[in-house]
Design a protein around this motif. Structure first.
Motif, short mmCIF file in Angstrom:
data_model
loop_
_atom_site.label_atom_id
_atom_site.label_comp_id
_atom_site.label_asym_id
_atom_site.label_seq_id
_atom_site.Cartn_x
_atom_site.Cartn_y
_atom_site.Cartn_z
N PHE A 153 5.94 -28.68 -78.83
CA PHE A 153 6.94 -27.80 -78.22
C PHE A 153 7.61 -28.70 -77.12
N ALA A 154 6.76 -29.38 -76.47
CA ALA A 154 6.95 -30.46 -75.29
C ALA A 154 7.80 -31.35 -75.86
N ALA A 155 7.65 -32.20 -77.11
CA ALA A 155 8.58 -33.06 -77.88
C ALA A 155 9.96 -32.76 -78.02
N ALA A 156 10.24 -31.24 -78.07
CA ALA A 156 11.43 -30.84 -78.18
C ALA A 156 12.11 -30.10 -76.80
N ASN A 157 11.35 -30.64 -75.79
CA ASN A 157 11.79 -30.22 -74.47
C ASN A 157 11.77 -28.58 -74.27
N ARG A 158 10.56 -27.85 -74.68
CA ARG A 158 10.09 -26.92 -74.49
C ARG A 158 8.78 -26.65 -73.85
N ASP A 159 8.69 -25.65 -73.05
CA ASP A 159 7.41 -25.44 -72.10
C ASP A 159 6.78 -24.23 -72.40
N VAL A 160 5.47 -24.20 -73.26
CA VAL A 160 4.76 -23.27 -73.59
C VAL A 160 3.45 -23.16 -72.76
N SER A 161 3.37 -23.69 -71.65
CA SER A 161 2.06 -23.94 -71.11
C SER A 161 1.64 -22.33 -70.47
N GLY A 162 2.48 -21.66 -70.11
CA GLY A 162 2.47 -20.34 -69.39
C GLY A 162 1.74 -19.35 -70.50
N VAL A 163 1.78 -19.49 -71.67
CA VAL A 163 1.56 -18.56 -72.68
C VAL A 163 0.87 -19.28 -73.99
N ASP A 199 7.33 -12.25 -72.35
CA ASP A 199 8.17 -11.47 -73.12
C ASP A 199 8.41 -12.34 -74.32
N ASP A 200 8.50 -13.56 -74.31
CA ASP A 200 8.83 -14.24 -75.60
C ASP A 200 7.53 -14.28 -76.42
N LEU A 201 6.39 -14.39 -75.94
CA LEU A 201 5.10 -14.26 -76.67
C LEU A 201 5.13 -12.79 -77.25
N ASP A 202 5.23 -11.98 -76.78
CA ASP A 202 5.20 -10.72 -77.29
C ASP A 202 6.26 -10.22 -78.15
N ALA A 203 7.48 -10.72 -78.21
CA ALA A 203 8.43 -10.70 -79.03
C ALA A 203 7.99 -11.48 -80.48
N ALA A 204 7.53 -12.45 -80.19
CA ALA A 204 6.88 -13.29 -81.58
C ALA A 204 5.76 -12.50 -82.32
N ILE A 205 5.08 -12.06 -81.45
CA ILE A 205 4.04 -11.22 -82.04
C ILE A 205 4.58 -9.80 -82.68
N ALA A 206 5.68 -9.25 -82.27
CA ALA A 206 5.99 -8.11 -82.78
C ALA A 206 6.94 -8.38 -84.15
N VAL A 207 7.54 -9.66 -84.30
CA VAL A 207 8.16 -10.07 -85.50
C VAL A 207 6.69 -10.46 -86.46
N ALA A 208 5.88 -11.03 -86.11
CA ALA A 208 4.57 -11.38 -86.96
C ALA A 208 4.22 -9.95 -87.32
N LEU A 209 3.91 -8.91 -86.56
CA LEU A 209 3.34 -7.87 -87.35
C LEU A 209 4.56 -7.33 -88.43
N ARG A 210 5.85 -7.14 -88.16
CA ARG A 210 6.71 -6.60 -88.94
C ARG A 210 6.67 -7.53 -90.29
N GLN A 211 6.37 -8.85 -90.16
CA GLN A 211 6.39 -9.59 -91.37
C GLN A 211 5.05 -9.18 -92.22
N VAL A 212 3.96 -8.97 -91.63
CA VAL A 212 2.88 -8.60 -92.59
C VAL A 212 2.71 -7.11 -92.93
N ASP A 213 3.75 -6.41 -92.37
CA ASP A 213 3.59 -5.04 -92.64
C ASP A 213 3.28 -4.48 -94.17
N ALA A 214 4.29 -4.95 -94.88
CA ALA A 214 4.20 -4.64 -96.54
C ALA A 214 2.82 -5.23 -97.10
#
Length: 372
Positions: free
Chosen positions: A231-241, A276-291
């Protein structure tokens, strides 16, 4: 801007230079190969068996190790097994050995060829063609080919548990592997320790002599470092999550990379990821594995579904509350749990029971949760 491609591979085998950890596992397989050991590589689905095998094959080109990998997933018959092995040799035989391999297979007069299409043509001409001579020719090929090269040959039979459904195939493959172990190494890869259950155990060839390597979950510390750095290599910070993401992934290689990829899509360059970003990612993941999750549940008996739910929610199939809430008698749990372990859905570890797939466990808790 989210115009930079995600650096997280999750939808197939990982390129050798992108693998996280697994250095010690690769070293063990190489050492056992040098020692002429028969080996089994055991891990649940999506734990990186194929990625590890490809890494060893890629690095083997520099050290003289030739790796031939056959994918045996859902192999249906001896003829199908012949086709898979013939295709593997056509794909993985180096150019300098192809003339020798072609000559060896041609002399067997069994209808197989180094081009990978010989046996299919033979069956097209004669549908009643007996596959056993062709199978013997392909199983004998590595030992005969070893006489034409100085380095070691490693035969990898991936998803080997599927061979159990082909009568006599496991025993035949094991017999060849045992007889040729001093010239050729064999690695049986799959999802369960019972892969060699049908192999012969007499005449001094006990299957217990095969060395077993189990792929575990990836260490949290290394996952944190790799994900943060990418993430940091592309100037994104995920240290908080990052701690939350790694905790949700539970060290599962593919699921953790999927979550990291989905979080990547939520965070723009120059931004810091939020809860909120992490929660959104988890929600998408759960939709992807639903079937997939619904198909998994539908394929189980009522007792097996209850045990899976009990482990997902209560951490054990024997929990008293699970017994009351889910109507899960202890005898049912004792009968159903071994099947779920054998099929790679749950595992009993030193830390206790858990569902192998953390997203399946979360999906169960989200959709069928009984705890407050």
């Amino acid at each position: 801007m989210r115009d930079t491609a995600s650096p997280f591979e999750f939808d197939g085998p990982v390129p050798p230079d992108c693998m996280i950890n697994r250095r010690s596992e690769a070293d063990v397989i190489r050492e056992w190969t040098r020692e002429s050991q028969l080996m089994t590589l055991v891990a649940p689905r999506r734990f990186g068996k194929t990625s590890l095998i490809r890494k060893i094959a890629s690095e083997g080109e520099k050290t003289g190790l030739m790796v031939v990998t056959a994918d045996l997933f859902e192999v249906a018959s001896l003829s199908d097994l012949v086709l898979r092995l013939e295709r593997a040799w056509a794909q993985h035989t180096p150019e300098e050995l192809r003339p020798a391999a072609g000559k060896i297979l041609g002399s067997a007069q069994a209808g197989v060829s180094i081009s990978g299409g010989g046996f299919a043509l033979a069956m097209a001409d004669r549908p009643d063609t007996d596959p056993e001579p062709a199978l013997h020719a392909l199983l004998e090929l590595p030992a005969r080919l070893a006489q034409h090269r100085p380095g070691r040959i490693l035969i990898v039979l991936d998803e080997f548990q599927s061979v159990a459904g082909v009568p006599g195939a496991q025993a035949l493959i094991w017999r060849h592997a045992w007889q040729e172990r001093h010239a050729v190494s064999h690695l049986f890869a799959g999802g369960g320790p019972g892969m060699l259950s049908a192999a012969p155990d007499d005449e001094g060839r006990p299957v217990e002599q095969a060395r077993t390597l189990r792929l575990g979950r990836l260490p949290s510390a290394e996952l944190r470092t790799v994900i943060k750095d990418r993430f940091a290599a592309a100037n994104r910070d995920v240290s908080g999550v990052i701690d939350g993401l790694v905790a949700v992934g539970e060290g599962h290689p593919q699921r953790t990379m999927l979550l990291a990829h989905l979080l990547w899509l939520e965070v723009s360059a120059g931004e810091r990821a939020t809860a909120d970003d992490l929660d959104a990612a988890i929600a998408v993941a759960l939709r992807q594995v639903d079937a997939e999750a619904r198909a998994t549940m539908s394929g189980l008996t009522a007792g097996q579904r209850k045990v899976l739910r009990a482990v997902a929610e209560y951490g054990t199939p024997m929990a008293a509350r699970a017994s009351r809430t889910l109507g899960l008698p202890k005898t049912t749990a004792q009968k159903a749990a071994p099947h779920l372990v054998a099929t790679g859905l749950i595992e009993d570890t030193d830390e206790g029971w858990r569902v192998v797939d953390p997203l399946l466990a979360r999906w169960i808790r989200t959709n069928y949760g009984t705890r407050a």
